[in-house]
Write an enzyme that holds these catalytic residues in place. Structure first.
Site, PDB file in Angstrom:
ATOM      1  N   ASP A 288       0.855  -1.170   0.000  1.00  0.00           N
ATOM      2  CA  ASP A 288       0.000   0.000   0.000  1.00  0.00           C
ATOM      3  C   ASP A 288       0.906   1.240   0.000  1.00  0.00           C
ATOM      4  O   ASP A 288       2.132   1.129   0.042  1.00  0.00           O
ATOM      5  CB  ASP A 288      -0.965  -0.036   1.198  1.00  0.00           C
ATOM      6  CG  ASP A 288      -2.200   0.822   0.958  1.00  0.00           C
ATOM      7  OD1 ASP A 288      -3.241   0.548   1.560  1.00  0.00           O
ATOM      8  OD2 ASP A 288      -2.109   1.756   0.125  1.00  0.00           O
TER       9      ASP A 288
HETATM   10  C1  GLC Z   1      -4.375   4.364  -0.087  1.00  0.00           C
HETATM   11  C2  GLC Z   1      -5.276   3.194   0.251  1.00  0.00           C
HETATM   12  C3  GLC Z   1      -5.374   2.159  -0.845  1.00  0.00           C
HETATM   13  C4  GLC Z   1      -5.242   2.852  -2.188  1.00  0.00           C
HETATM   14  C5  GLC Z   1      -3.827   3.385  -2.274  1.00  0.00           C
HETATM   15  C6  GLC Z   1      -3.598   4.146  -3.583  1.00  0.00           C
HETATM   16  O1  GLC Z   1      -3.661   4.762   1.048  1.00  0.00           O
HETATM   17  O2  GLC Z   1      -5.023   2.501   1.462  1.00  0.00           O
HETATM   18  O3  GLC Z   1      -6.630   1.496  -0.691  1.00  0.00           O
HETATM   19  O4  GLC Z   1      -5.496   1.938  -3.235  1.00  0.00           O
HETATM   20  O5  GLC Z   1      -3.494   4.220  -1.178  1.00  0.00           O
HETATM   21  O6  GLC Z   1      -4.394   5.267  -3.628  1.00  0.00           O
END
Ligand code: GLC
Length: 738
Positions: A288
């Site tokens: 993430d």
């Molecule tokens: C965010 C979220 C994730 C998302 C990623 C990209 O922090 O936790 O669900 O897909 O970053 O935006």
């Protein structure tokens, strides 16, 4: 002996040499197998290029790339971006990678297309209230088309985290509290995004997230630690991810949370052990957003290199936004802290998916596609239908609803009735508030003859004069429609709340509206369960509308005025009070089950232990009866199957839909199991008087449980429940005998 090569062999070798331009490297041969192409390409890559393929960087929010992306792409050191989108930006960056880098490896463009790209569907929690996997699949497919048309080939969806704590803001993004419903919807959304071939036009790679246990954040506080038993992991949190794997999802995203002391972004047991080892997942895993670097803050990694080593060694193939793989990887490799095998395995997984995704052959997007793909009438109609089917009627005393379109004076009170952005909800991608239909506009369209008075009333911290004006206007009307709930930014990521109360002075407003003695219909727009106890005790009608998307206001109005008949069911328990949380239907019985009449039982002394509205609950303008439950055979062997059937009948004078739900309870075994487990559902639409016998099958997949010793169907007696929610219903028995 004179050494010479035959002239034929010499000609062949010369002709085959690149210098003559005849040989095409295998990886450029579109007819070769993706795995072979990936292996060939891997063999040509430098260490820096390999770590570069494992790097995903963040574009600018409006879709542009950042200047440093161009150089990295030219050097073949940028595997993927998130947020870069639309032809002008994507094609420009892609050109640097494909036409100016040494090996021409295309960049993979990703974006959070969660519940629509430009045509926005109900937020996932609302979509889950449809209990219609095929609608979820259709919505994901429409979203994939729009995403593809702006150059995207990868969405960070579906979010399949089970959540049982409505304080957690991201509960809006998932399918609620139940593993079975969540599994069916996870699979449907994967099918919608990817189709039979995610490399085909109009399809995108899906991403099951967040692996794993993110929704169990302690105290409902986003990003907080989680402590989850193996039983809960196996029986609650894993199943929707397994369903996504079985549906063919090709990527996973790891979660932010610390899980039992090992952060999910470095959790080798779950990534390499369960996901790849047990489940045979062949796709790739992305971290993430900076979750690799956050391993330092977690207290797992001593520094950047240590974080990169631990994440990559655990099986995280691609690093999102933080740059530790790229910056510390080569030295860690040289020092033997990262194995060549791990590095090459990760790069191979990324390359093979890029080949399968078709972006080597089709790296660019036709700029003309966007205009003819976004917000088509068909997609808007699909979004309206999705919103209509997500509506949950929570109360309708005296059949106040549906309202007559001929009604004269309607007071529409509450800022949410005139808010476009709040119809879209959080994670609304490139959805434009300007596209959204408000409730006010919807009512004007559906009841043109009614004279409407509107007042924003009170939202958060409005002044007395706001309330006074709203109440005065309302008092003149025949009926009051009060739009209450949350703005879109009060749920979603980093939006946890300690309170589930209606924000601001909304409850005060409702109390004053009630005093006008005019009938008040509450429409609730929200991204989480809220405390609706006062509304339930004091208002005649309540419609749960969630954040219903681009066509949301029209869907609510059509429902209120009877052009549509609500049939949604709650995918999440609504507590009476936040003090009951976590509260969910699939709880264990305890040795002292709650009994209001008995002191020494598991209950509260200051509140009922019952939820306000249970999982699976929802009313309709129609009425349905359930009868004739049959279990056949009534006794099976542990590996056997039984058929459960019952009749559902529309006993009203209006066509409508009902969600028939089938639950089981294993009454005794080597470990305790929940008092109910959902194991089947069908949403059926019946004409007045129409009856239908529904048939469900219960076999090992439905009756089994992950015990300490593994998955099994244990002998014993199973209670069977069939009805229209997780409470009550017809009862039967199934015996499992060896
Ligand atoms: C965010 C979220 C994730 C998302 C990623 C990209 O922090 O936790 O669900 O897909 O970053 O935006």
């Amino acid at each position: 002996m004179k050494n010479y090569m035959s002239s034929a062999a010499l000609i062949f070798l010369l002709a085959a040499s690149p210098a003559f331009g005849a040989e095409v490297p295998l990886y450029k041969d579109a007819k070769a197998a993706p795995a072979a192409r990936a292996a060939d390409l891997l063999g040509r890559m430098t260490v820096e290029e390999k770590f570069g393929q494992l790097q995903q960087l963040d574009g600018l929010w409006e879709g542009n790339y950042r200047e440093e992306h161009l150089a990295l792409a030219r050097e073949g050191r940028l595997g993927s971006t998130l947020n870069v989108r639309t032809a002008p930006f994507a094609n420009t960056l892609q050109k640097e990678a494909v036409e100016r880098s040494r090996l021409g490896i295309p960049v993979l463009f990703a974006f959070d297309v969660i519940h629509g790209y430009r045509t926005i569907f109900p937020v996932p929690l609302g979509e889950s209230a449809q209990w219609e996997p095929q609608l979820a699949e259709a919505a994901a497919s429409a979203a994939a088309e729009e995403a593809y048309s702006v150059g995207l080939k990868w969405t960070f969806a579906p979010m399949v985290d089970i959540a049982r704590d409505p304080r957690w803001g991201r509960i809006v993004e998932g399918s609620g509290e139940d593993a079975y419903l969540g599994s069916k919807l996870a699979a449907a959304r994967v099918r919608g995004f990817q189709g039979a071939d995610y490399g085909a036009p109009w399809k995108v790679m899906a991403c099951a997230k967040h692996w794993v246990g993110y929704g169990a954040a302690e105290a409902g506080r986003d990003y907080n630690s989680t402590d989850i038993s193996e039983s809960a992991l196996r029986n609650v949190y894993f199943p929707p991810f397994k369903a996504a794997v079985d549906a063919g999802v090709v990527t996973f995203m790891t979660a932010f949370n610390d899980l039992n002391g090992v952060p999910s972004t470095a959790n080798k047991r779950n990534i390499s052990g369960v996901l790849r080892g047990e489940w045979g997942f062949k796709g790739f895993v992305v971290s993430d957003y900076t979750s690799v670097k956050e391993l330092i803050l977690h207290g797992l990694a001593a520094d950047g290199e240590d974080a990169a080593v631990k994440a990559l060694s655990a099986g995280v193939d691609m690093e999102m936004v933080s740059t530790l793989y790229r910056e510390t990887g080569p030295a860690a490799l040289a020092a033997g802290k990262i194995s060549q095998a791990d590095l090459d395995a990760s790069v191979l997984r990324v390359l093979e998916l890029k080949f399968r995704a078709g972006i080597f052959e089709n790296p660019y997007i036709d700029p003309a596609l966007e205009a003819k793909t976004l917000k088509t009438p068909e997609k808007l109609a699909l979004a309206l239908n999705a919103a209509l089917n997500s509506m949950v009627l929570l109360k309708n005393e005296g059949a106040l609803l549906p309202l007559s379109p001929g009604i004269k004076k309607v007071a529409v009170i509450g800022a949410l009735a005139d808010s476009r952005a709040d119809m879209l909800g959080s994670w609304s991608a490139d959805g434009k508030p300007a596209d959204a239909v408000t409730l006010l506009e919807g009512i004007r369209a559906v009841a043109p003859g009614a004279s409407l008075v509107y007042s924003s009333g009170a939202f958060a911290g409005a002044a007395d004069k706001d309330l006074d004006r709203a109440v005065a206007e309302a008092a003149k009307a025949d009926v009051i429609i009060a739009a209450v709930g949350e703005t879109f930014d009060l749920s979603g990521e980093a939006a946890s709340r300690v309170s589930l109360a209606l924000p601001g002075r909304q409850l005060e407003l409702l109390e004053r509206l009630k005093k006008t003695d005019k009938p008040v219909v509450a429409v609730v727009f929200n991204g989480r369960p809220l405390e609706l106890g006062w509304l339930n005790d004091n208002l005649p009608a309540i419609l749960e509308a969630w954040q219903p998307g681009t066509q949301g206001g029209l869907a609510v109005a059509q429902t209120l005025f009877g052009l549509a008949n609500p049939g949604g069911k709650l995918p999440i328990t609504f507590p009476r009070s936040v003090g009951q949380v976590p509260i969910y239907y699939g709880h264990r019985n305890t040795g002292r089950p709650p009994d209001a009449k008995e002191k020494y039982t598991s209950k509260y002394i200051d509140s009922s232990f019952e939820p306000l509205y249970p999982f699976g609950y929802g009313l309709s303008y129609s009425s349905f009866s359930f009868s004739g439950l049959e279990v056949s055979p009534a006794v099976i062997a542990p590996g056997g199957k039984a058929q459960v059937s019952f009749e559902i009948k529309n006993i009203s004078r209006r066509a409508g839909s009902e969600v028939a739900q089938l639950y089981i309870r294993d009454e005794a075994g080597s470990e305790t199991r929940p008092v109910r487990e959902l194991k089947g559902f069908q949403r059926v639409t019946l004409a007045p008087g129409e009856a239908r016998r529904l048939i469900f099958e219960l076999g090992p997949e439905e009756l089994g449980w992950y015990y300490a010793g593994g998955y099994a169907v244990e002998p014993g007696r199973f209670k069977i429940y069939a009805g229209n929610s997780s409470a009550g219903g017809l009862e039967g028995v199934l015996e499992v005998k060896p």
